[in-house]
Design a protein around this motif. Structure first.
Motif, mmCIF file in Angstrom:
data_model
loop_
_atom_site.group_PDB
_atom_site.id
_atom_site.type_symbol
_atom_site.label_atom_id
_atom_site.label_comp_id
_atom_site.label_asym_id
_atom_site.label_seq_id
_atom_site.Cartn_x
_atom_site.Cartn_y
_atom_site.Cartn_z
ATOM 1 N N ALA A 3 51.726 39.712 38.976
ATOM 2 C CA ALA A 3 52.741 39.924 40.009
ATOM 3 C C ALA A 3 52.167 40.718 41.174
ATOM 4 O O ALA A 3 52.469 40.446 42.347
ATOM 5 N N PHE A 8 55.509 47.516 40.096
ATOM 6 C CA PHE A 8 54.916 46.827 38.943
ATOM 7 C C PHE A 8 53.821 47.698 38.322
ATOM 8 O O PHE A 8 53.057 48.351 39.040
ATOM 9 N N ASP A 45 51.503 44.166 34.629
ATOM 10 C CA ASP A 45 52.085 43.199 35.575
ATOM 11 C C ASP A 45 51.082 42.826 36.661
ATOM 12 O O ASP A 45 51.445 42.642 37.830
#
Length: 308
Positions: free
Chosen positions: A75, A67, A72
């Motif tokens: 996440a 990621f 991101d």
């Protein structure tokens, strides 16, 4: 103990005004226990904050678990726990109440039973569960911070100076706990610290930084292979005649007499081993002992800084 790469910085630059904190930094984070090493101001904390998506790089790219750390970050935070150098708790809460609150904020599903088990895992006993955090010792606060970082069973835990401000006994216990968690729960760690002897005991790989740049990376053995000099101690009699002859050898980097031994730093190990018996004979001396000095993390870091 895995060596799979789980994170990578690719030519990352981060500036704060006129100050460049990270200067084209490229590094890899592996499964296991990683040591992030450098003096104050090397950029270690900036690298951790960037890993969590708290700040955006000016150039380059940082990834964890595939990621992008900036785009991101949500996440990533589901897979990562963090223990900051400066701990902040609600001191009017108990240790268990603090964990319940943090678990709720992290959308965790841990029950009270599981949270108590987590507190026991970091060696906070039942009596500490209901005690106000304001009454915790420095070591207890550090353990609570580690428990908080372990909420949600993260795959990677980022620790920023986890043993700072602790006495030697508590420092040793925190390091033992990190090693145990890695072995028993397969939790990986990235430990930022400038206390090199401690990291040398627990880390599988090391990332050496200075002035926002990578100096070296790898296991201690791999980094020693890149060191251009090797140290030996030589015991011979008479020692001064041997020292005088060695000083004239072009592959000798440094030489000193300490008590009854010669401390010799050489650039060419093979040539040193070949020439030493000849010089001993030339000096009419007797050779008692030749021993290679094992490089430690401190000497490797010093060597890496001097190479720049």
């Amino acid at each position: 103990m895995g060596c799979e790469v789980i994170g990578e910085f690719k030519a990352v630059t981060k500036r704060f005004g006129a100050t460049t904190a990270l200067d084209g930094l490229s590094l890899k984070i592996s499964q296991g226990i990683n040591g992030l090493i450098g003096p104050n101001g090397a950029g270690k904390t900036t690298a951790i904050r960037l890993s969590l998506g708290l700040i955006k790089p000016n150039a380059g790219k940082a990834e964890l678990f595939g990621f992008d750390c900036w785009n991101d970050s949500c996440a990533i935070r589901r897979k990562v726990g963090v223990l900051y150098e400066k701990l902040a708790f609600y001191d009017h809460l108990s240790g268990l109440e603090q964990l319940k609150l943090m678990a709720k904020l992290k959308s965790g599903s841990e029950s009270s039973v599981e949270l108590k088990e987590l507190l026991r895992l970091v060696e906070l006993d039942d009596a500490a569960h209901d005690r106000r955090i304001g009454g915790y010792s420095a070591g207890m606060r550090q353990r609570l911070g580690l428990a908080q970082a372990l909420l949600g069973n993260p795959e990677l835990v980022l620790l920023d100076e986890p043993t700072s401000n602790l006495d030697p006994l508590n420092r040793a216990k925190i390091l033992e706990l990190i090693t145990s968690l890695n072995k028993e729960k397969n939790t990986s760690f990235l430990i930022s610290s400038h206390i090199l002897p401690e990291l040398e005991k627990v880390c599988d790989t090391f990332i050496l930084m200075d002035k926002g740049k990578l100096l070296r990376q790898g296991s201690l053995e791999q980094m020693i292979d890149k060191t251009f000099t090797t140290k030996f101690t030589v015991k011979a009699q008479p020692i001064k005649q041997v020292a005088a002859l060695l000083k004239g050898e072009e592959y000798i980097e440094d030489l000193s007499i300490v008590e009854d031994s010669l401390h010799v730093t050489v650039r060419d190990v093979g040539l040193f081993k070949q020439r030493l018996p000849l010089l001993i004979g030339q000096a009419g001396a007797s050779l008692d002992e030749v021993k290679m000095v094992r490089s430690n993390l401190k000497s490797v870091f010093k060597s890496a800084v001097e190479e720049v």
